[in-house]
Design a protein around this motif. Sequence first.
Motif, PDB file in Angstrom:
ATOM      1  N   MET A   1       0.820  -1.206   0.000  1.00 33.68           N
ATOM      2  CA  MET A   1       0.000   0.000   0.000  1.00 33.68           C
ATOM      3  C   MET A   1       0.860   1.265   0.000  1.00 33.68           C
ATOM      4  N   GLY A   2       2.022   1.203  -0.636  1.00 35.20           N
ATOM      5  CA  GLY A   2       2.856   2.395  -0.742  1.00 35.20           C
ATOM      6  C   GLY A   2       2.509   3.130  -2.015  1.00 35.20           C
ATOM      7  N   GLY A   5      -1.041   4.578  -2.944  1.00 39.86           N
ATOM      8  CA  GLY A   5      -2.076   4.196  -1.984  1.00 39.86           C
ATOM      9  C   GLY A   5      -2.279   5.271  -0.937  1.00 39.86           C
ATOM     10  N   LEU A   7      -2.157   7.357   2.497  1.00 38.87           N
ATOM     11  CA  LEU A   7      -1.108   7.494   3.514  1.00 38.87           C
ATOM     12  C   LEU A   7      -1.556   6.875   4.835  1.00 38.87           C
ATOM     13  N   TYR A   9      -4.563   4.149   6.211  1.00 37.97           N
ATOM     14  CA  TYR A   9      -5.657   3.232   5.880  1.00 37.97           C
ATOM     15  C   TYR A   9      -6.083   2.548   7.165  1.00 37.97           C
ATOM     16  N   GLU A  29      -9.619   6.512   5.151  1.00 40.84           N
ATOM     17  CA  GLU A  29      -8.512   6.574   4.197  1.00 40.84           C
ATOM     18  C   GLU A  29      -8.117   8.030   4.016  1.00 40.84           C
ATOM     19  N   ARG A  32      -2.729  11.164  -0.104  1.00 43.79           N
ATOM     20  CA  ARG A  32      -1.535  12.016  -0.137  1.00 43.79           C
ATOM     21  C   ARG A  32      -1.893  13.440  -0.589  1.00 43.79           C
ATOM     22  N   ARG A  65      -2.737   0.895   8.616  1.00 43.05           N
ATOM     23  CA  ARG A  65      -1.468   1.092   7.920  1.00 43.05           C
ATOM     24  C   ARG A  65      -1.222   2.596   7.852  1.00 43.05           C
ATOM     25  N   GLY A  68       1.976   3.169   4.509  1.00 44.79           N
ATOM     26  CA  GLY A  68       2.138   1.848   3.939  1.00 44.79           C
ATOM     27  C   GLY A  68       2.752   0.832   4.888  1.00 44.79           C
ATOM     28  N   MET A  69       2.940   1.221   6.164  1.00 46.12           N
ATOM     29  CA  MET A  69       3.612   0.336   7.116  1.00 46.12           C
ATOM     30  C   MET A  69       2.688  -0.063   8.264  1.00 46.12           C
ATOM     31  N   GLU A  70       3.119  -1.071   8.981  1.00 46.34           N
ATOM     32  CA  GLU A  70       2.367  -1.662  10.083  1.00 46.34           C
ATOM     33  C   GLU A  70       2.837  -1.030  11.405  1.00 46.34           C
TER      34      GLU A  70
END
Length: 310
Positions: A1-2, A5, A7, A9, A29, A32, A65, A68-70
């Motif tokens: 999701m980078g 996608g 920023l 989610y 959601e 960007r 996210r 795009g990160m956890e």
Amino acid sequence: MGGNGPLVYAKDLVKRFGKIEAVRGIDVEVRRGEAFGFLGPNGAGKSSTMRMVGCVSPRTGGELRVLGMEPDTEGPRIRARLGVVPQLDNLDQELTVRQNLHIYGRYFGMSKAQVRAKAAELLDFVQLAERADDEVEPLSGGMKRRLTIARSLINDPELLLLDEPTTGLDPQARHLLWDRLFRLKQTGVTLIVTTHYMDEAEQLCDRLVVMDGGKIAAEGSPAELIARYSTKEVLELRFAAGAQEAAEPLVAGLAERVEALPDRLLLYTSDGESALAAAHARGVNPMSSLVRRSTLEDVFLRLTGRTLVE
């Protein structure tokens, strides 16, 4: 999701504190480059949501996210690319304005030369260059808020989280802050703002959600929400206290919706002047009348009610 996608989610996001469910399964959601708002009364779940997005409070359930990160496993990497403006300024009062920025920049591993250059640029941006060598403690509330924003930008964040950014500021300070935030957005920084000020949300936000009781009551742009939940205009008829009760049956059918308050009637209509003429023709004689455009405040009060929730 980078890449292209969102920023941020969130799907069915939940936050509990013991038996209290502060955030009750929300979907969000954030795209960007936009300014996204969480609007709601105190206790709606706005700050709890922001703390989860800011990776300082773990979620209880659902998906999240950020960039795009956890957050559970990549919190430090996410925080390195965030700027955070907390609800209460937490500046070092005994240091100078410039020193507050220098020390914060060093946390991000910036060299002394990088920090010096960035601090000078940011102080100019928030109009505090002339106060650079003053201690923080005697500064006005608006100046401290601008310094907190400057500090949050020291690491060139992609995403800036602002929790109630203008609470307690006078109108001039609020407008200056709005101007700086608008300019930031123009440079490509994505903003997430929590606020309970309707005019702030209308000024700053491209899209927003209205939160109430830990849930999302509505989502859209300010204009979309006004079109969906209110009318083009509002006719306010003001009366001596109690006299509006006699007038209420006389205005029945003159508007899409009529709301009775202790000193006035609010008629939600597409044409306030026509509604006023019709009210006069029916013998309604208010002390004063006002036709105004609908605002987010009308939407907010319709969705969350006028009763104060403690």
